[in-house]
Design a protein around this motif. Sequence first.
Motif, PDB file in Angstrom:
ATOM      1  N   GLN A   1      11.349  -7.551   1.031  1.00  0.00           N
ATOM      2  CA  GLN A   1      10.641  -6.272   0.938  1.00  0.00           C
ATOM      3  C   GLN A   1      11.673  -5.177   0.695  1.00  0.00           C
ATOM      4  N   VAL A   2      11.439  -4.395  -0.340  1.00  0.00           N
ATOM      5  CA  VAL A   2      12.327  -3.291  -0.687  1.00  0.00           C
ATOM      6  C   VAL A   2      11.536  -1.996  -0.564  1.00  0.00           C
ATOM      7  N   GLY A   3      11.917  -1.174   0.405  1.00  0.00           N
ATOM      8  CA  GLY A   3      11.200   0.062   0.672  1.00  0.00           C
ATOM      9  C   GLY A   3      10.645   0.052   2.081  1.00  0.00           C
TER      10      GLY A   3
ATOM     11  N   ARG B   1      13.738   3.841  -8.302  1.00  0.00           N
ATOM     12  CA  ARG B   1      14.275   4.423  -9.529  1.00  0.00           C
ATOM     13  C   ARG B   1      15.793   4.269  -9.615  1.00  0.00           C
ATOM     14  N   LEU B   2      16.468   4.369  -8.460  1.00  0.00           N
ATOM     15  CA  LEU B   2      17.931   4.453  -8.468  1.00  0.00           C
ATOM     16  C   LEU B   2      18.642   3.187  -7.978  1.00  0.00           C
ATOM     17  N   LEU B   3      18.041   2.434  -7.053  1.00  0.00           N
ATOM     18  CA  LEU B   3      18.758   1.338  -6.407  1.00  0.00           C
ATOM     19  C   LEU B   3      18.195  -0.041  -6.723  1.00  0.00           C
ATOM     20  N   PHE B   4      16.899  -0.153  -6.806  1.00  0.00           N
ATOM     21  CA  PHE B   4      16.283  -1.466  -7.014  1.00  0.00           C
ATOM     22  C   PHE B   4      15.016  -1.267  -7.829  1.00  0.00           C
ATOM     23  N   THR B   5      15.164  -1.396  -9.137  1.00  0.00           N
ATOM     24  CA  THR B   5      14.050  -1.153 -10.047  1.00  0.00           C
ATOM     25  C   THR B   5      13.116  -2.367 -10.106  1.00  0.00           C
ATOM     26  N   ARG B   6      11.968  -2.157 -10.733  1.00  0.00           N
ATOM     27  CA  ARG B   6      11.028  -3.269 -10.923  1.00  0.00           C
ATOM     28  C   ARG B   6      11.670  -4.373 -11.763  1.00  0.00           C
ATOM     29  N   ASP B   7      12.434  -3.990 -12.787  1.00  0.00           N
ATOM     30  CA  ASP B   7      13.126  -4.997 -13.608  1.00  0.00           C
ATOM     31  C   ASP B   7      14.096  -5.821 -12.769  1.00  0.00           C
ATOM     32  N   MET B   8      14.776  -5.163 -11.817  1.00  0.00           N
ATOM     33  CA  MET B   8      15.688  -5.888 -10.933  1.00  0.00           C
ATOM     34  C   MET B   8      14.921  -6.868 -10.052  1.00  0.00           C
ATOM     35  N   GLY B   9      13.708  -6.498  -9.669  1.00  0.00           N
ATOM     36  CA  GLY B   9      12.904  -7.402  -8.865  1.00  0.00           C
ATOM     37  C   GLY B   9      12.578  -8.685  -9.609  1.00  0.00           C
TER      38      GLY B   9
ATOM     39  N   HIS C   1      21.804  -4.743 -13.285  1.00  0.00           N
ATOM     40  CA  HIS C   1      21.094  -5.288 -12.137  1.00  0.00           C
ATOM     41  C   HIS C   1      22.053  -5.577 -10.987  1.00  0.00           C
ATOM     42  N   LEU C   2      23.080  -4.748 -10.851  1.00  0.00           N
ATOM     43  CA  LEU C   2      24.091  -4.950  -9.812  1.00  0.00           C
ATOM     44  C   LEU C   2      23.652  -4.294  -8.511  1.00  0.00           C
ATOM     45  N   ILE C   3      23.841  -5.024  -7.413  1.00  0.00           N
ATOM     46  CA  ILE C   3      23.624  -4.455  -6.085  1.00  0.00           C
ATOM     47  C   ILE C   3      24.912  -4.570  -5.282  1.00  0.00           C
ATOM     48  N   ASP C   4      25.119  -3.600  -4.404  1.00  0.00           N
ATOM     49  CA  ASP C   4      26.250  -3.595  -3.469  1.00  0.00           C
ATOM     50  C   ASP C   4      25.678  -3.105  -2.153  1.00  0.00           C
ATOM     51  N   SER C   5      25.404  -4.027  -1.243  1.00  0.00           N
ATOM     52  CA  SER C   5      24.614  -3.704  -0.059  1.00  0.00           C
ATOM     53  C   SER C   5      25.236  -4.301   1.192  1.00  0.00           C
ATOM     54  N   VAL C   6      25.198  -3.545   2.291  1.00  0.00           N
ATOM     55  CA  VAL C   6      25.608  -4.044   3.606  1.00  0.00           C
ATOM     56  C   VAL C   6      24.349  -4.284   4.425  1.00  0.00           C
TER      57      VAL C   6
ATOM     58  N   PRO D   1       0.780  -1.248   0.000  1.00  0.00           N
ATOM     59  CA  PRO D   1       0.000   0.000   0.000  1.00  0.00           C
ATOM     60  C   PRO D   1       0.807   1.292   0.000  1.00  0.00           C
ATOM     61  N   TYR D   2       1.963   1.313   0.669  1.00  0.00           N
ATOM     62  CA  TYR D   2       2.769   2.529   0.697  1.00  0.00           C
ATOM     63  C   TYR D   2       3.855   2.533  -0.384  1.00  0.00           C
ATOM     64  N   GLY D   3       3.808   1.570  -1.283  1.00  0.00           N
ATOM     65  CA  GLY D   3       4.689   1.609  -2.445  1.00  0.00           C
ATOM     66  C   GLY D   3       5.930   0.760  -2.380  1.00  0.00           C
ATOM     67  N   SER D   4       6.166   0.051  -1.284  1.00  0.00           N
ATOM     68  CA  SER D   4       7.347  -0.821  -1.251  1.00  0.00           C
ATOM     69  C   SER D   4       7.063  -2.083  -2.058  1.00  0.00           C
ATOM     70  N   PHE D   5       8.136  -2.704  -2.541  1.00  0.00           N
ATOM     71  CA  PHE D   5       8.022  -3.943  -3.297  1.00  0.00           C
ATOM     72  C   PHE D   5       8.038  -5.128  -2.334  1.00  0.00           C
ATOM     73  N   GLU D   6       7.186  -6.110  -2.591  1.00  0.00           N
ATOM     74  CA  GLU D   6       7.227  -7.371  -1.856  1.00  0.00           C
ATOM     75  C   GLU D   6       7.375  -8.500  -2.856  1.00  0.00           C
ATOM     76  N   LEU D   7       8.411  -9.337  -2.645  1.00  0.00           N
ATOM     77  CA  LEU D   7       8.675 -10.475  -3.521  1.00  0.00           C
ATOM     78  C   LEU D   7       8.692 -11.737  -2.673  1.00  0.00           C
ATOM     79  N   ARG D   8       7.945 -12.747  -3.108  1.00  0.00           N
ATOM     80  CA  ARG D   8       7.854 -14.007  -2.375  1.00  0.00           C
ATOM     81  C   ARG D   8       8.181 -15.178  -3.289  1.00  0.00           C
ATOM     82  N   ILE D   9       8.835 -16.191  -2.709  1.00  0.00           N
ATOM     83  CA  ILE D   9       9.143 -17.419  -3.441  1.00  0.00           C
ATOM     84  C   ILE D   9       8.879 -18.611  -2.540  1.00  0.00           C
TER      85      ILE D   9
END
Length: 215
Positions: A159-161, A177-185, A111-116, A29-37
């Motif tokens: 969950q991203v966001g 837009r800048l760190l984790f796009t829908r395509d990256m999801g 689709h590169l991420i660099d995250s701590v 509802p607030y715009g964050s992405f949720e991905l489940r597998i």
Amino acid sequence: MAWQLPPKREINWVRKPLESARTQFRTLPYGSFELRIEHDIIRGVTPDMLNWWFHHIGGTMQVNGVEYPRYLVWHPFDHIHWELVRPAPGGGAGVGSSFRIVEAFGGNPKHLIDSVEDVIKLDSEGITLIRRILGLEVFRLAHRFIAVEGGTRYRSRMQVGAENRVGKWVLNPLMHRLLFTRDMGWAWLKHNVEEVGNFESFLPELYAAQRFAFP
């Protein structure tokens, strides 16, 4: 640091297709992405093996006579770098530690991420990692391990966001837009199905040889 995709590793396991799992990608509802597998059963792999793996992900292992960092073996095409940024209170990887994760989903530099990320749960029931920015949680990845006949049922939720007003109006639009796009999801769903499926190809043998090191 500008990361580059590493040279191809000669590890040619058969990767499970996206269709082997049940996946879901939605916007909350607030715009964050949720991905489940809900992954296909990981045959021959137990929750204890997975617990051991994440506690010892920073080691090395041999494949076809070549020694590699274990993280690079886990997904031979997409993984670039892993490091223990902060150890757990008792040392090593565990609850309270922080991992640096660098990978490119689908081997695509776009689709590169660099995250701590901070580890807030790690045991035979699963692992949860989170990332905070200015004290606000902006990322959560939870994997759950369920013992079943012949292996493990592995369930993932990312969950991203942030599900709050700051997330809706400021954070989520910028992150997506800048760190984790829908395509990256969409690319991550395929990536995670492949890396989890890859456990069948190496973890039982590695665990049998190395478990004496597990406390």
